[in-house]
Scaffold this active site. Structure first.
Site, PDB file in Angstrom:
ATOM      1  N   GLY A 148      52.282  16.966  15.355  1.00 20.55           N
ATOM      2  CA  GLY A 148      50.902  16.673  15.731  1.00 20.55           C
ATOM      3  C   GLY A 148      49.902  16.966  14.639  1.00 20.55           C
ATOM      4  O   GLY A 148      48.883  16.279  14.509  1.00 20.55           O
ATOM      5  N   ASN A 203      57.059  31.472  10.476  1.00 19.10           N
ATOM      6  CA  ASN A 203      56.201  30.989  11.559  1.00 19.10           C
ATOM      7  C   ASN A 203      54.733  31.288  11.269  1.00 19.10           C
ATOM      8  O   ASN A 203      54.385  32.436  10.958  1.00 19.10           O
ATOM      9  CB  ASN A 203      56.573  31.665  12.886  1.00 19.10           C
ATOM     10  CG  ASN A 203      57.768  31.055  13.551  1.00 19.10           C
ATOM     11  OD1 ASN A 203      58.765  30.773  12.895  1.00 19.10           O
ATOM     12  ND2 ASN A 203      57.704  30.866  14.851  1.00 19.10           N
ATOM     13  N   HIS A 210      66.674  23.074  19.480  1.00 15.31           N
ATOM     14  CA  HIS A 210      65.418  23.705  19.085  1.00 15.31           C
ATOM     15  C   HIS A 210      64.543  22.610  18.494  1.00 15.31           C
ATOM     16  O   HIS A 210      64.944  21.935  17.542  1.00 15.31           O
ATOM     17  CB  HIS A 210      65.659  24.812  18.055  1.00 15.31           C
ATOM     18  CG  HIS A 210      64.405  25.519  17.647  1.00 15.31           C
ATOM     19  ND1 HIS A 210      64.293  26.233  16.487  1.00 15.31           N
ATOM     20  CD2 HIS A 210      63.193  25.607  18.248  1.00 15.31           C
ATOM     21  CE1 HIS A 210      63.077  26.733  16.387  1.00 15.31           C
ATOM     22  NE2 HIS A 210      62.390  26.363  17.449  1.00 15.31           N
ATOM     23  N   ASP A 211      63.360  22.429  19.048  1.00 18.88           N
ATOM     24  CA  ASP A 211      62.549  21.273  18.659  1.00 18.88           C
ATOM     25  C   ASP A 211      62.280  21.226  17.161  1.00 18.88           C
ATOM     26  O   ASP A 211      62.249  20.137  16.562  1.00 18.88           O
ATOM     27  CB  ASP A 211      61.243  21.215  19.457  1.00 18.88           C
ATOM     28  CG  ASP A 211      60.450  22.511  19.471  1.00 18.88           C
ATOM     29  OD1 ASP A 211      60.794  23.438  18.701  1.00 18.88           O
ATOM     30  OD2 ASP A 211      59.480  22.602  20.241  1.00 18.88           O
ATOM     31  N   ALA A 261      55.580  23.400  23.723  1.00 16.77           N
ATOM     32  CA  ALA A 261      55.012  24.572  24.378  1.00 16.77           C
ATOM     33  C   ALA A 261      53.734  24.261  25.154  1.00 16.77           C
ATOM     34  O   ALA A 261      53.319  25.071  25.990  1.00 16.77           O
ATOM     35  CB  ALA A 261      54.736  25.658  23.346  1.00 16.77           C
ATOM     36  N   GLY A 264      55.068  17.971  27.379  1.00 15.82           N
ATOM     37  CA  GLY A 264      56.391  17.384  27.266  1.00 15.82           C
ATOM     38  C   GLY A 264      56.283  15.875  27.270  1.00 15.82           C
ATOM     39  O   GLY A 264      55.247  15.307  27.650  1.00 15.82           O
TER      40      GLY A 264
END
Length: 495
Positions: A414, A304, A244-245, A17, A20
Site C-alpha cells: 500500500g 520492522n 506470512h504475508d 492487519a 482483508g
C-alpha cells in the site's frame, strides 16, 4: 515464463492487519490477470475477560467474509483450481479437540509484558537470537505463549494454529504449520526445526503446534460441505503458499536480490534484503534485525518499522475529533509543507497500541524539548518524513550487516501508492526507489499457488520476471544527495 499452455484460475485469501481481500487470478503461459473480488475490514474487538478489556481478532468474521469472497470468485471463474491463504504473523488460536477455545488475542494487546519477563528470566535476548535468529518484538509468539501459560490457558489446549493455518484448517480439515509463518514464532530454530529443548525449558507444550509444512505443498481439497456451500468444485485444492504475508510479498518483488533492498509497506514497514543464509552476528542483534524464512528457502533479513499504522491511526483520531479526514488531501497538504520539525523515532513502543496517535507523537517531541508538529499537515509531513528516515536507516543497516551492495530499493504494498513517501525515501537513502506492485502479497500468493498447479514453472526469479512484465514499477530518483551513508555501507561486508 512457464512452458505450460494450460489456463486456469486461482484465488488468494490475503488477510492484512487492517483489512482483508480475496483476489482472483487468471494464470497461464504469457498471462497474469489479477482482480479483487472482495474486500473487507479487519476490525479488532475488545472483550471483557473478567479482569480487563482484552483486544482480540474476530477470526470467525474474517472467515465468513473470506468465504463470501471465495463464493464470488467461484461465480466469476470457470476453472478455479487452487486457493492460497496468507495473513499477518505471530498470532494464533488455541484449540481443543479441533474446536477453537476463544478469539485469538491481537498482537497489540498489552498482555505480553509479563510473557517477555518470564521468557527472559530463562533465556536472555542474545541466547534467544542465537537460537531463532529473530529480532526482539514484545508480541512474538513465544512471549504470547508465556503469557498464556501464566494465565493457565495453555492447560486447556491441545493444539495451536497460526491464523492462515487456522483458515486452511477450516477449509480443508487439515492441520499444519506453514514454514514462513512458523519462522516468526520464535519457536523455530535456525536449523528449521521446532526448538523442543527451548520449549521444554520455558514450560511450553512441545506438541502444541502441528508439524511444519513446506511452502508450495498441497494441503488437500476443500471439505465437501465447504465446497458445496461456496459453489466450488470438491476438486479445488488449497496450497500452503508463503503464508506470512510479507513472505508472499517478497516473493513477488521484481528485484535482483544480489543488488537490491526491499520495503514491504503496509500497516508495518518491513525493510531488508533477501539472503540464502541467516546472519547471526552480534551487530545484527544490536540492530534488531531478524532472519525469517521466505519462499523457496530464502532468508528475509529485515527490520520492522511501524509503517502506515502511524498514518492510519492519526487519520482515525482526526475523524474521532470530527474532522472529515481524507488521507489523500492530508498528503497533498503535507507535500506543500516545508519541514520545520525533526524526525521522530517511529520504533518508540508508545506508538504500538491503538489510540490518540497525534497526541503521542507530540508527547515524544515535548519530552525532548523539541518543537512538535503544530498543524494536521505538519503532523502528516512529520510522520512521512520519519517513516522515510526509518526506511533509509533500515536499508543502510541491511546493506552493512549483510554485505549486499544495494543499488536499488523496491517499495511494494500500500505504501507504494504514497508518492510523498516514495520520493522522500529515495531522497533520504540517496538511491532510486522502484515503487510497486501495490498487490505484491496477493501476487506472491497466487503465483505460488499457480506454480503448485503447474500453470507456471521456474524459481523465484522467473516468477519475479512475470510480475515485472505485467506490473512495471514507478521510478523515483533521489532529488538531493542525502544517501552518503548508504553508499558507504554497501559492499562493506558482514559486520
Amino acid at each position: 515464463m512457464s512452458r505450460s499452455t494450460r489456463s486456469a484460475q486461482v484465488a488468494a485469501i490475503d488477510l492484512g492487519a487492517t483489512s482483508g481481500r480475496v483476489m482472483l487470478a487468471d494464470v497461464s503461459q504469457g498471462r497474469l490477470e489479477l482482480e479483487q473480488v472482495a474486500r473487507f475490514a479487519n476490525d479488532p474487538v475488545h472483550v471483557w475477560n473478567g479482569r480487563r478489556s482484552a483486544l482480540h481478532w474476530d477470526v470467525p468474521g474474517l472467515f465468513r467474509a473470506a468465504s463470501a469472497g471465495l463464493a464470488e470468485a467461484a461465480r466469476q471463474s470457470d476453472d478455479l483450481v487452487g486457493i492460497g491463504v496468507d495473513s499477518w504473523a505471530v498470532d494464533y488460536a488455541l484449540l481443543r479437540d479441533g474446536r477453537m477455545l476463544g478469539l485469538p488475542h491481537h498482537y497489540r494487546d498489552d498482555r505480553t509484558a509479563a510473557g517477555v519477563d518470564a521468557v527472559h528470566a530463562e533465556l536472555g535476548p542474545v541466547d534467544l537470537y542465537l537460537r531463532n535468529g529473530l529480532q526482539f518484538l514484545p508480541f512474538t509468539t513465544v512471549y504470547q505463549l508465556a503469557a498464556e501459560k501464566a494465565d493457565g490457558l495453555l492447560d486447556q489446549a491441545d493444539n495451536a494454529l497460526l491464523i492462515p493455518d487456522l483458515i486452511t484448517y477450516w477449509l480443508t480439515g487439515r492441520r499444519g504449520t506453514e514454514r514462513t509463518n512458523a519462522s516468526t514464532t520464535g519457536l523455530l530454530a535456525v536449523n528449521g526445526q521446532w526448538d523442543t529443548a527451548m520449549m521444554e525449558r520455558l514450560g511450553l507444550p512441545v506438541g502444541l503446534f502441528p508439524e511444519i509444512v513446506e511452502t508450495g505443498s498441497d494441503q488437500g481439497p476443500l471439505l465437501a460441505e465447504v465446497a458445496e456451500r461456496l459453489g466450488l468444485s470438491s476438486s479445488t485444492r488449497v496450497t500452503a503458499v508463503a503464508s506470512h504475508d510479507t513472505a508472499s510479498a517478497v516473493a513477488a518483488i521484481p528485484m535482483d536480490p544480489a543488488r537490491a533492498a526491499y520495503i514491504s509497506c503496509g500497516t508495518w514497514g518491513l525493510v531488508g534484503v533477501e539472503l540464502t543464509e541467516p546472519v547471526l552476528s552480534r551487530d545484527g542483534w544490536k540492530a534488531n534485525f531478524t532472519n525469517e524464512v521466505g519462499a523457496d528457502g530464502r532468508i528475509r533479513y529485515l527490520h520492522n518499522v511501524m509503517g502506515l499504522w502511524l498514518l492510519s491511526e492519526t487519520v482515525r483520531q482526526y475523524q474521532r475529533e470530527g474532522y472529515r479526514a481524507d488521507l489523500g488531501e492530508l498528503l497533498a497538504q503535507a507535500a506543500e509543507v516545508t519541514p520545520t520539525v525533526d524526525v521522530f523515532d517511529t520504533d518508540d513502543a508508545r506508538f504500538l497500541p491503538p489510540g490518540d496517535m497525534p497526541a503521542r507523537i507530540r508527547g515524544w517531541y515535548d519530552e525532548r524539548g523539541m518543537r512538535p508538529p503544530m498543524t494536521r499537515a505538519e503532523m502528516v509531513r512529520a510522520i512521512v518524513e520519519s517513516l522515510a528516515s526509518a526506511f533509509a536507516d533500515g536499508v543502510e543497516k541491511a546493506a552493512a550487516l549483510s554485505g549486499i551492495p544495494v543499488e536499488t530499493v523496491h517499495l511494494v504494498g500500500g505504501g507504494s501508492q504514497n508518492r510523498l513517501l516514495c520520493q522522500l525515501t529515495a531522497d533520504r537513502v540517496g538511491l532510486p526507489v522502484q515503487a510497486g506492485p501495490v498487490e505484491a502479497t496477493a501476487l506472491g500468493n497466487v503465483l505460488l499457488t499457480a506454480r503448485a498447479h503447474e500453470l507456471i514453472d521456474g524459481d523465484l526469479e522467473a516468477m519475479r520476471t512475470i510480475v515485472a512484465d505485467r506490473f512495471p514499477p514507478q521510478h523515483y530518483a533521489p532529488r538531493r544527495s542525502r544517501g552518503t551513508r548508504a553508499r558507504a555501507a554497501v559492499g562493506a561486508g558482514k559486520a
